[in-house]
Design an enzyme around this catalytic site. Structure first.
Site, PDB file in Angstrom:
ATOM      1  CB  SER A   1      -0.875  -0.036   1.262  1.00 48.86           C
ATOM      2  OG  SER A   1      -1.390   1.243   1.545  1.00 48.86           O
ATOM      3  N   GLY A   2       0.576   2.151  -0.959  1.00 46.26           N
ATOM      4  CA  GLY A   2       1.264   3.445  -0.973  1.00 46.26           C
ATOM      5  C   GLY A   2       0.901   4.257   0.258  1.00 46.26           C
ATOM      6  CG  LEU A   3      -2.902   5.173   3.365  1.00 47.63           C
ATOM      7  CD1 LEU A   3      -2.799   6.690   3.459  1.00 47.63           C
ATOM      8  CD2 LEU A   3      -4.370   4.745   3.501  1.00 47.63           C
TER       9      LEU A   3
ATOM     10  CG  ASP B   1      -1.369   7.820  -0.373  1.00 49.66           C
ATOM     11  OD1 ASP B   1      -0.354   7.559  -1.050  1.00 49.66           O
ATOM     12  OD2 ASP B   1      -2.463   7.252  -0.538  1.00 49.66           O
TER      13      ASP B   1
ATOM     14  CG  ASP C   1      -0.561   1.956  -4.349  1.00 49.66           C
ATOM     15  OD1 ASP C   1      -0.624   2.503  -5.462  1.00 49.66           O
ATOM     16  OD2 ASP C   1      -1.098   2.427  -3.319  1.00 49.66           O
TER      17      ASP C   1
ATOM     18  CG  ASP D   1       1.367   6.286  -5.298  1.00 53.55           C
ATOM     19  OD1 ASP D   1       0.488   5.591  -4.774  1.00 53.55           O
ATOM     20  OD2 ASP D   1       2.285   6.820  -4.649  1.00 53.55           O
TER      21      ASP D   1
ATOM     22  CD  GLU E   1      -3.451   6.223  -7.879  1.00 52.83           C
ATOM     23  OE1 GLU E   1      -3.294   5.197  -7.196  1.00 52.83           O
ATOM     24  OE2 GLU E   1      -3.766   7.319  -7.392  1.00 52.83           O
TER      25      GLU E   1
ATOM     26  CE  LYS F   1      -2.372   8.703  -4.233  1.00 51.66           C
ATOM     27  NZ  LYS F   1      -2.346   7.242  -4.359  1.00 51.66           N
TER      28      LYS F   1
ATOM     29  CG  ASN G   1      -5.896   8.007   0.116  1.00 50.66           C
ATOM     30  OD1 ASN G   1      -7.091   7.918   0.379  1.00 50.66           O
ATOM     31  ND2 ASN G   1      -5.084   6.969   0.166  1.00 50.66           N
ATOM     32  CB  SER G   2      -9.097   7.019  -3.729  1.00 49.85           C
ATOM     33  OG  SER G   2      -8.117   6.553  -4.594  1.00 49.85           O
TER      34      SER G   2
ATOM     35  NE  ARG H   1      -6.278   3.308  -7.183  1.00 43.56           N
ATOM     36  CZ  ARG H   1      -5.824   3.412  -5.946  1.00 43.56           C
ATOM     37  NH1 ARG H   1      -4.878   2.596  -5.507  1.00 43.56           N
ATOM     38  NH2 ARG H   1      -6.291   4.332  -5.141  1.00 43.56           N
TER      39      ARG H   1
ATOM     40  CG  HIS I   1     -10.392   2.694  -5.509  1.00 46.03           C
ATOM     41  ND1 HIS I   1     -11.013   1.902  -4.570  1.00 46.03           N
ATOM     42  CD2 HIS I   1      -9.465   3.410  -4.821  1.00 46.03           C
ATOM     43  CE1 HIS I   1     -10.485   2.138  -3.388  1.00 46.03           C
ATOM     44  NE2 HIS I   1      -9.541   3.047  -3.499  1.00 46.03           N
TER      45      HIS I   1
HETATM   46  C1  SPV Z   1      -3.351   2.244  -0.949  1.00 46.66           C
HETATM   47  O1  SPV Z   1      -3.427   1.302  -0.149  1.00 46.66           O
HETATM   48  O2  SPV Z   1      -2.429   3.050  -0.926  1.00 46.66           O
HETATM   49  C2  SPV Z   1      -4.384   2.434  -1.965  1.00 46.66           C
HETATM   50  C3  SPV Z   1      -5.705   1.895  -1.723  1.00 46.66           C
HETATM   51  O3  SPV Z   1      -4.124   3.061  -2.963  1.00 46.66           O
HETATM   52  S1  SPV Z   1      -6.707   3.144  -1.087  1.00 46.66           S
HETATM   53  O4  SPV Z   1      -5.980   3.845  -0.043  1.00 46.66           O
HETATM   54  O5  SPV Z   1      -7.885   2.415  -0.596  1.00 46.66           O
HETATM   55  O6  SPV Z   1      -7.063   4.037  -2.172  1.00 46.66           O
HETATM   56 MG    MG Z   2      -2.347   4.021  -2.874  1.00 49.46          MG
END
Ligand code: SPV
Ligand code: MG
Length: 288
Positions: free
Chosen positions: A42-44, A54, A81, A83, A110, A116, A118-119, A152, A183
């Protein structure tokens, strides 16, 4: 190559598989030990555990250093991930080349812009122009055909219509993506299920049920989803456990009554495979 094939098979075989999110070697290993057949890096999680946002505050080379340590520790494949791919097609080429050398398994890129966001933050997610993003995918595949490539799509997250998400994912599959990830930040799976009902099946589909986490696995499986990703649950479990322990210990100033709530020290040594070092010492310390 073995990890690439293993990851591809999770996406391509019938039925639903889960990837467990990890942010370092220990969390990846714990997920593997629990039986998960693959890891989502996970990037986060990488950002948060380094005290960063993130938002690509961690450089791509810092990400790769962490991936290398994580990947070396596990036998199962990791989907990394990446990004947005850290820039344009050229940054993507550099990153996938490094990822191939590491041999982690797969890369997920993505369709947003560097740096980027975070979503789950804000509403103004700017999407990449589809042609430009397809160029990033093509560059990734031309550079490292043997890295499993997941495209993504953030169209639904950005509030765009379902038709656009379907069109984009179709283009991504045509441009060389081995799978697509759709997503959603909705708290129910409806738009994901609507996507699956219309998807032409030109590539396997992954989803990230962070906000609609109560969805039964059988519902995703029946909809035709190949891979579901628990992106950040392990990170959040660790934060909650550490916060609880720290708060209690700061107050009571003794470990009395708390020892049973934390991992035994022996588990820490087991995770680092200290037994192997002991065996190696016997074998190599005095060879002649
Ligand atoms: C991450 O885990 O960094 C993701 C998934 O990109 S989310 O945070 O759910 O977008
Ligand atoms: Mg991410």
């Amino acid at each position: 190559m073995e990890k690439v094939r293993a990851l591809a098979s999770l996406f391509e075989r019938a039925g639903l598989d889960f990837l467990m999110g990890a942010h370092d070697a220990v969390s990846a290993q714990i997920a593997q030990d629990a039986g998960f057949p693959g890891i989502w890096v996970s990037g986060l999680g990488l950002s948060a555990t380094n005290g960063l946002r993130d938002s690509n505050e961690l450089s791509w080379t810092q990400v790769m250093e962490r991936i290398e340590m994580l990947s070396d520790r596990i036998a199962v494949p990791a989907l990394v991930d990446m990004d947005t791919g850290y820039g344009d097609f050229n940054n993507v080429r550099l990153a996938v080349r490094r990822l191939r050398r590491i041999g982690a398994g797969g890369a997920c890129i993505e369709d947003k812009l560097f740096p980027k966001t975070n979503s789950f933050l804000g509403d103004g997610q700017a999407l990449a122009e589809p042609g430009e993003f397809c160029g990033r995918l093509k560059a990734a595949k031309d550079t490292a055909a043997d890295v499993f490539l997941v495209a993504r799509c953030e169209a639904l997250v950005a509030g765009r219509p379902l038709a656009e998400a379907l069109d984009r994912c179709g283009m991504y599959a045509e441009s060389g993506a081995d799978a697509v990830l759709i997503h959603s930040k909705k708290t129910n799976p409806d738009e994901i299920l609507a996507f699956m009902a219309e998807w032409d099946g030109s590539a396997p589909v992954a989803v990230v049920p962070t906000k609609y986490a109560d969805v039964p696995a059988s519902v995703l499986e029946e909809a035709g989803v190949s891979v579901a990703i628990w992106a950040n649950q392990s990170l959040r479990a660790a934060i909650a456990a550490m916060r609880r322990l720290c708060t209690q210990l700061a107050q009571q100033r003794t470990m009395r009554g708390l020892e049973g709530e934390i991992a035994e020290l022996s588990q820490v040594f087991e995770l680092a495979n200290n037994a192997e070092l002991d065996q190696a010492k016997t074998r190599y310390s005095r060879y002649v």
